[in-house]
Motif scaffolding. Structure first.
Motif, PDB file in Angstrom:
ATOM      1  N   UNK A 145      -1.522 -91.215   6.410  1.00 24.79           N
ATOM      2  CA  UNK A 145      -1.692 -89.980   5.633  1.00 24.79           C
ATOM      3  C   UNK A 145      -2.714 -89.066   6.299  1.00 24.79           C
ATOM      4  N   UNK A 146      -3.818 -89.659   6.697  1.00 21.23           N
ATOM      5  CA  UNK A 146      -4.849 -88.938   7.439  1.00 21.23           C
ATOM      6  C   UNK A 146      -4.939 -89.595   8.814  1.00 21.23           C
ATOM      7  N   UNK A 147      -4.198 -89.114   9.796  1.00 15.40           N
ATOM      8  CA  UNK A 147      -4.094 -89.810  11.088  1.00 15.40           C
ATOM      9  C   UNK A 147      -5.444 -90.012  11.762  1.00 15.40           C
ATOM     10  N   UNK A 148      -5.514 -91.075  12.547  1.00 17.66           N
ATOM     11  CA  UNK A 148      -6.723 -91.392  13.304  1.00 17.66           C
ATOM     12  C   UNK A 148      -7.064 -90.272  14.274  1.00 17.66           C
ATOM     13  N   UNK A 149      -8.334 -89.909  14.323  1.00 14.11           N
ATOM     14  CA  UNK A 149      -8.754 -88.837  15.237  1.00 14.11           C
ATOM     15  C   UNK A 149      -8.677 -89.271  16.698  1.00 14.11           C
ATOM     16  N   UNK A 150      -8.676 -90.579  16.950  1.00 18.58           N
ATOM     17  CA  UNK A 150      -8.565 -91.073  18.324  1.00 18.58           C
ATOM     18  C   UNK A 150      -7.140 -91.396  18.737  1.00 18.58           C
ATOM     19  N   UNK A 296      -9.456 -97.017  25.761  1.00 20.30           N
ATOM     20  CA  UNK A 296     -10.581 -96.375  26.447  1.00 20.30           C
ATOM     21  C   UNK A 296     -11.778 -96.052  25.562  1.00 20.30           C
ATOM     22  N   UNK A 297     -11.590 -95.881  24.251  1.00 20.45           N
ATOM     23  CA  UNK A 297     -12.732 -95.494  23.415  1.00 20.45           C
ATOM     24  C   UNK A 297     -13.646 -96.672  23.066  1.00 20.45           C
ATOM     25  N   UNK A 298     -13.198 -97.900  23.277  1.00 16.59           N
ATOM     26  CA  UNK A 298     -14.033 -99.056  22.916  1.00 16.59           C
ATOM     27  C   UNK A 298     -15.336 -99.080  23.717  1.00 16.59           C
ATOM     28  N   UNK A 299     -15.314 -99.021  25.041  1.00 15.99           N
ATOM     29  CA  UNK A 299     -16.606 -98.992  25.754  1.00 15.99           C
ATOM     30  C   UNK A 299     -17.412 -97.735  25.459  1.00 15.99           C
TER      31      UNK A 299
END
Length: 372
Positions: A145-150, A296-299
């Motif tokens: 409903x509110x998609x992930x920004x990443x 890629x956003x994990x580190x």
């Protein structure tokens, strides 16, 4: 990370669909055009750099890169969606059930799994910025409903494919014109939700336009020369600087026009760069966009949490270089994680083979698209 790769690769181990771009493999002895993968490689690099700047700016360590980040806002995703649309042109001719199993099921599964993984990871981290909590448990409930920004991109692709399939028999000018108006309304913030739905509204037109224009673009590619690239790059940079200097981003049609010009820049750069063997790494990155995007956003978030907790400060020169270094490391980390975990069921694959279409019909459609 392209729409043409909902089940991106039909050569998965244990008969499962793996996250690889099979269209980049030679079909009948002929590989897919290298410029397509170069364009995707450029786009994914800019996406990773954008997030590197964003997270480091949250802790005050992006240096001179912070104000430069918005300058490429018209470039990254329009180019990515345009290339995705080019690769989707054949797929939308399939029956919808087959399109869903061949293209969408993997993307929707990976979206749900990786939104959950990112949310849990962020909840476990100390604060990564002074702006508030890293994440909320409600993110797991509202992800559709509110998609992930990443991760909104891989959620957008099945939606865009559905729209393309529903309008496949229309005169192409109609959906392009309608979604062009939608892009203008969202770009000028006449329509505004403050969620990734705004971005989907802005970029759907590029996906649909690429399905229609893809064959024309492919015929044009052999005629592109370095001076074409130089001209469109110069015009694009000049217009972007004027747009930012005069604060024209919310003026109707400005963002759409500049984004169209950005796609021309991206295609011309990709064509010219694809002819230079020294840039083959971009082509390689272009065949691995989905695992890079997922990981890629994990580190980045982990580093932001450490920097926020320790209160590290750096000279401007070092802070300016840090996003580039973090971008490079995040890409290498993502590729290493994919190599290590690609064979583990359910991480980069669907856990049940029947969720995806690996039939001979689907494979022939994939091959036809690769050689189109």
């Amino acid at each position: 990370m392209d729409s043409g790769q909902g089940c991106v690769g039909l050569s998965g181990r244990r008969n499962r669909c793996r996250v690889t771009d099979s269209a980049s493999v030679a079909v009948s002895g002929r590989p897919r055009e290298a410029w397509i993968d170069v364009a995707k490689g450029v786009a994914i690099t800019l996406v990773v750099l954008y997030h590197a700047v964003m997270y480091l700016d949250g802790v005050g360590l992006a240096g001179a890169m912070a104000p430069l980040n918005p300058l490429l806002d018209t470039f990254r995703m329009p180019l990515f969606f345009f290339m995705s649309g080019i690769l989707a042109a054949t797929a939308i001719r399939l029956p919808y059930w087959q399109l869903f199993r061949k293209r969408m099921s993997l993307l929707l599964y990976l979206y749900a799994v990786w939104v959950a993984a990112q949310t849990l990871f962020l909840l476990a981290l100390p604060p990564i910025s002074p702006d508030g909590p890293n994440a909320s448990w409600t993110n797991l409930v509202t992800l559709f409903i509110r998609p992930s920004s990443n991760l909104w991109f891989i959620y957008a692709l099945p939606i865009f494919l559905t729209v393309a399939w529903l309008t496949r028999r229309w005169n192409p000018l109609i959906p392009v014109a309608v979604t062009g108006v939608l892009a203008v309304l969202f770009g000028s913030q006449i329509l505004h939700t403050d969620t990734p739905w705004d971005k989907m509204g802005r970029y759907l037109v590029f996906f649909l336009a690429a399905i229609w224009l893809g064959p024309r673009v492919r015929r044009m590619v052999p005629h592109i020369r370095w001076w074409h690239m130089a001209v469109v790059c110069g015009v694009y940079l000049g217009i972007v600087l004027i747009m930012v200097k005069l604060s024209l981003t919310r003026v109707p049609f400005v963002l759409l026009f500049v984004s169209i010009l950005a796609v021309l820049v991206g295609v011309s750069v990709a064509v010219v760069v694809a002819r230079a063997p020294g840039f083959d790494f971009l082509r390689v990155l272009g065949t691995q966009t989905l695992p890079i995007y997922l990981v890629h956003t994990f580190p980045m978030t982990a580093l932001a949490a450490v920097l926020m907790a320790t209160g590290v400060s750096l000279p401007t020169v070092a802070a300016t270089a840090l996003p580039v270094l973090l971008c490079s490391f995040a890409i290498m980390f993502a590729l290493a994680a994919y190599r290590r975990l690609a064979a583990v069921p359910g991480i980069f694959t669907v856990p049940v083979a029947s969720w995806v279409d690996t039939s001979a019909v689907a494979q022939r459609a994939e091959q036809a698209e690769a050689s189109a």
